[in-house]
Structures are given as structure tokens and as C-alpha cells.
Design a protein around this motif. Structure first.
Motif, PDB file in Angstrom:
ATOM      1  N   ILE A   6       0.844  -1.187   0.000  1.00  0.00           N
ATOM      2  CA  ILE A   6       0.000   0.000   0.000  1.00  0.00           C
ATOM      3  C   ILE A   6       0.880   1.239   0.000  1.00  0.00           C
ATOM      4  CG2 ILE A   6      -1.886  -1.177   1.188  1.00  0.00           C
ATOM      5  CD1 ILE A   6      -1.071   0.359   3.744  1.00  0.00           C
ATOM      6  N   LYS A   7       0.261   2.371  -0.289  1.00  0.00           N
ATOM      7  CA  LYS A   7       0.940   3.664  -0.190  1.00  0.00           C
ATOM      8  C   LYS A   7       0.133   4.528   0.749  1.00  0.00           C
ATOM      9  CE  LYS A   7       3.024   3.836  -4.745  1.00  0.00           C
ATOM     10  NZ  LYS A   7       3.074   4.547  -6.030  1.00  0.00           N
ATOM     11  N   ILE A   8       0.827   5.169   1.655  1.00  0.00           N
ATOM     12  CA  ILE A   8       0.210   6.118   2.572  1.00  0.00           C
ATOM     13  C   ILE A   8       0.779   7.487   2.246  1.00  0.00           C
ATOM     14  CG2 ILE A   8      -0.065   6.796   4.993  1.00  0.00           C
ATOM     15  CD1 ILE A   8      -1.499   4.204   4.268  1.00  0.00           C
ATOM     16  N   ARG A   9      -0.095   8.463   2.057  1.00  0.00           N
ATOM     17  CA  ARG A   9       0.340   9.831   1.761  1.00  0.00           C
ATOM     18  C   ARG A   9       0.312  10.642   3.054  1.00  0.00           C
ATOM     19  NH1 ARG A   9       0.929  13.712  -2.431  1.00  0.00           N
ATOM     20  NH2 ARG A   9       0.883  12.040  -3.931  1.00  0.00           N
ATOM     21  N   ASP A  14       4.254  10.299  -0.702  1.00  0.00           N
ATOM     22  CA  ASP A  14       3.792   8.907  -0.637  1.00  0.00           C
ATOM     23  C   ASP A  14       4.836   8.030   0.028  1.00  0.00           C
ATOM     24  OD1 ASP A  14       1.332   9.303  -1.872  1.00  0.00           O
ATOM     25  OD2 ASP A  14       2.167   9.034  -3.881  1.00  0.00           O
ATOM     26  N   TYR A  15       4.354   7.141   0.894  1.00  0.00           N
ATOM     27  CA  TYR A  15       5.213   6.188   1.576  1.00  0.00           C
ATOM     28  C   TYR A  15       4.717   4.781   1.258  1.00  0.00           C
ATOM     29  CZ  TYR A  15       6.984  10.186   4.090  1.00  0.00           C
ATOM     30  OH  TYR A  15       7.571  11.388   4.400  1.00  0.00           O
ATOM     31  N   PRO A  16       5.434   4.094   0.357  1.00  0.00           N
ATOM     32  CA  PRO A  16       5.030   2.720   0.062  1.00  0.00           C
ATOM     33  C   PRO A  16       5.431   1.805   1.216  1.00  0.00           C
ATOM     34  CG  PRO A  16       6.965   3.313  -1.238  1.00  0.00           C
ATOM     35  CD  PRO A  16       6.554   4.534  -0.452  1.00  0.00           C
ATOM     36  N   MET A  17       4.581   0.848   1.510  1.00  0.00           N
ATOM     37  CA  MET A  17       4.903  -0.096   2.575  1.00  0.00           C
ATOM     38  C   MET A  17       4.193  -1.407   2.347  1.00  0.00           C
ATOM     39  SD  MET A  17       2.827   1.744   5.715  1.00  0.00           S
ATOM     40  CE  MET A  17       3.593   3.316   5.533  1.00  0.00           C
ATOM     41  N   ARG A  18       4.761  -2.432   2.941  1.00  0.00           N
ATOM     42  CA  ARG A  18       4.132  -3.749   2.938  1.00  0.00           C
ATOM     43  C   ARG A  18       3.584  -3.964   4.340  1.00  0.00           C
ATOM     44  NH1 ARG A  18       4.351  -6.778  -1.102  1.00  0.00           N
ATOM     45  NH2 ARG A  18       4.255  -8.766  -0.037  1.00  0.00           N
ATOM     46  N   VAL A  19       2.291  -4.271   4.388  1.00  0.00           N
ATOM     47  CA  VAL A  19       1.631  -4.418   5.681  1.00  0.00           C
ATOM     48  C   VAL A  19       0.806  -5.692   5.695  1.00  0.00           C
ATOM     49  CG1 VAL A  19       1.520  -1.920   5.995  1.00  0.00           C
ATOM     50  CG2 VAL A  19      -0.436  -3.103   5.018  1.00  0.00           C
ATOM     51  N   ASP A  20       0.613  -6.215   6.871  1.00  0.00           N
ATOM     52  CA  ASP A  20      -0.289  -7.348   7.045  1.00  0.00           C
ATOM     53  C   ASP A  20      -1.696  -6.866   6.717  1.00  0.00           C
ATOM     54  OD1 ASP A  20      -2.052  -9.300   8.295  1.00  0.00           O
ATOM     55  OD2 ASP A  20      -0.215 -10.116   9.147  1.00  0.00           O
ATOM     56  N   ALA A  21      -2.450  -7.661   6.006  1.00  0.00           N
ATOM     57  CA  ALA A  21      -3.798  -7.276   5.598  1.00  0.00           C
ATOM     58  C   ALA A  21      -4.664  -6.898   6.795  1.00  0.00           C
ATOM     59  CB  ALA A  21      -4.442  -8.402   4.797  1.00  0.00           C
ATOM     60  N   SER A  22      -4.438  -7.549   7.921  1.00  0.00           N
ATOM     61  CA  SER A  22      -5.240  -7.252   9.109  1.00  0.00           C
ATOM     62  C   SER A  22      -4.926  -5.873   9.694  1.00  0.00           C
ATOM     63  CB  SER A  22      -5.032  -8.325  10.175  1.00  0.00           C
ATOM     64  OG  SER A  22      -3.698  -8.316  10.644  1.00  0.00           O
ATOM     65  N   GLU A  23      -3.802  -5.286   9.322  1.00  0.00           N
ATOM     66  CA  GLU A  23      -3.390  -3.981   9.832  1.00  0.00           C
ATOM     67  C   GLU A  23      -3.664  -2.843   8.848  1.00  0.00           C
ATOM     68  OE1 GLU A  23      -1.823  -3.029  12.854  1.00  0.00           O
ATOM     69  OE2 GLU A  23      -2.625  -4.969  13.425  1.00  0.00           O
ATOM     70  N   GLU A  24      -4.104  -3.186   7.642  1.00  0.00           N
ATOM     71  CA  GLU A  24      -4.260  -2.154   6.606  1.00  0.00           C
ATOM     72  C   GLU A  24      -5.167  -1.006   7.050  1.00  0.00           C
ATOM     73  OE1 GLU A  24      -5.777  -1.455   2.030  1.00  0.00           O
ATOM     74  OE2 GLU A  24      -6.280  -3.338   3.042  1.00  0.00           O
ATOM     75  N   GLU A  25      -6.332  -1.322   7.560  1.00  0.00           N
ATOM     76  CA  GLU A  25      -7.266  -0.261   7.932  1.00  0.00           C
ATOM     77  C   GLU A  25      -6.685   0.636   9.015  1.00  0.00           C
ATOM     78  OE1 GLU A  25     -11.771   0.468   9.654  1.00  0.00           O
ATOM     79  OE2 GLU A  25     -11.154  -1.565   9.151  1.00  0.00           O
ATOM     80  N   GLY A  31      -2.590   7.250   8.996  1.00  0.00           N
ATOM     81  CA  GLY A  31      -2.168   8.237   7.996  1.00  0.00           C
ATOM     82  C   GLY A  31      -3.149   9.391   7.902  1.00  0.00           C
ATOM     83  N   LYS A  32      -4.442   9.066   7.934  1.00  0.00           N
ATOM     84  CA  LYS A  32      -5.473  10.101   7.869  1.00  0.00           C
ATOM     85  C   LYS A  32      -5.399  11.018   9.091  1.00  0.00           C
ATOM     86  CE  LYS A  32     -10.434  10.793   7.612  1.00  0.00           C
ATOM     87  NZ  LYS A  32     -11.743  10.215   7.776  1.00  0.00           N
ATOM     88  N   LEU A  33      -5.232  10.428  10.273  1.00  0.00           N
ATOM     89  CA  LEU A  33      -5.146  11.228  11.499  1.00  0.00           C
ATOM     90  C   LEU A  33      -3.918  12.134  11.502  1.00  0.00           C
ATOM     91  CD1 LEU A  33      -6.284   8.588  14.132  1.00  0.00           C
ATOM     92  CD2 LEU A  33      -7.568  10.572  13.312  1.00  0.00           C
ATOM     93  N   ILE A  34      -2.807  11.632  10.990  1.00  0.00           N
ATOM     94  CA  ILE A  34      -1.592  12.446  10.907  1.00  0.00           C
ATOM     95  C   ILE A  34      -1.841  13.652  10.011  1.00  0.00           C
ATOM     96  CG2 ILE A  34       0.776  12.527  10.008  1.00  0.00           C
ATOM     97  CD1 ILE A  34       0.981   9.540  10.930  1.00  0.00           C
TER      98      ILE A  34
END
Length: 96
Positions: A6-9, A14-25, A31-34
Motif C-alpha cells: 500500500i501507499k500512505i500519503r 507517498d510512503y510505500p509499505m508492505r503491511v499485514d492485511a489485518s493492519e491495513e485499515e 495516515g489520515k489522522l496524521i
């Protein structure tokens, strides 16, 4: 569940990262709160420097974490005290 790419802006980057699917949300919410906190500081203080905004956001997050840790410690102390009190009452009742 597997990993996702995923990418978090954050602050227009943009910050690309690999995350566990259970942690995506949770990561997307973080990222939104930041970004909301950056916007808040920008509007409240009229600051446009991204380094300053990021520093203020990090400082605010650490302060929240410290408050939360202290509240947890306080709650643990209260619970421990109540357990000890109940234990004394039960011990006295059983001794009768």
C-alpha cells in the motif's frame, strides 16, 4: 491473511509499505489522522514549513501516548488496590 503493498500519503509525500492485511485499515486511519493533525496545526498557527508541522505532530502524538500510559498505570494501581482490598475481606471472612 497475507501482506499487502500500500501507499500512505503524509504531508504530500507517498510512503510505500508492505503491511499485514489485518493492519491495513489501522495504518490508513493513522495516515489520515496524521494529515488531519498537520492541517490543524497549519491552520491554528499559520505554519507552512513541513518540518515544523511534522515535528509538532510528532510531539503531540508522544504527549498523547505519555498521557495514555500514565492513565493506564493509574488504572492498574487502582485495580491492584481494589483486588488487595477484596482479598483482605475474603481472607477475613474465611478466617471466621
Amino acid at each position: 491473511m497475507g501482506e499487502l503493498s500500500i501507499k500512505i500519503r503524509i504531508s504530500d509525500r507517498d510512503y510505500p509499505m508492505r503491511v499485514d492485511a489485518s493492519e491495513e485499515e489501522r495504518i490508513r486511519v493513522a495516515g489520515k489522522l496524521i494529515n488531519e493533525k498537520l492541517k490543524h496545526f497549519r491552520e491554528q498557527f499559520g505554519i507552512d514549513d513541513k518540518q515544523d508541522l511534522l515535528s509538532m505532530t510528532v510531539f503531540d502524538a508522544v504527549m498523547d501516548k505519555l498521557k495514555s500510559d500514565q492513565a493506564t498505570t493509574d488504572n492498574e494501581t487502582i485495580v491492584q488496590s481494589k483486588i488487595e482490598h477484596i482479598d483482605r475481606i475474603l481472607s477475613e471472612a474465611l478466617a471466621l
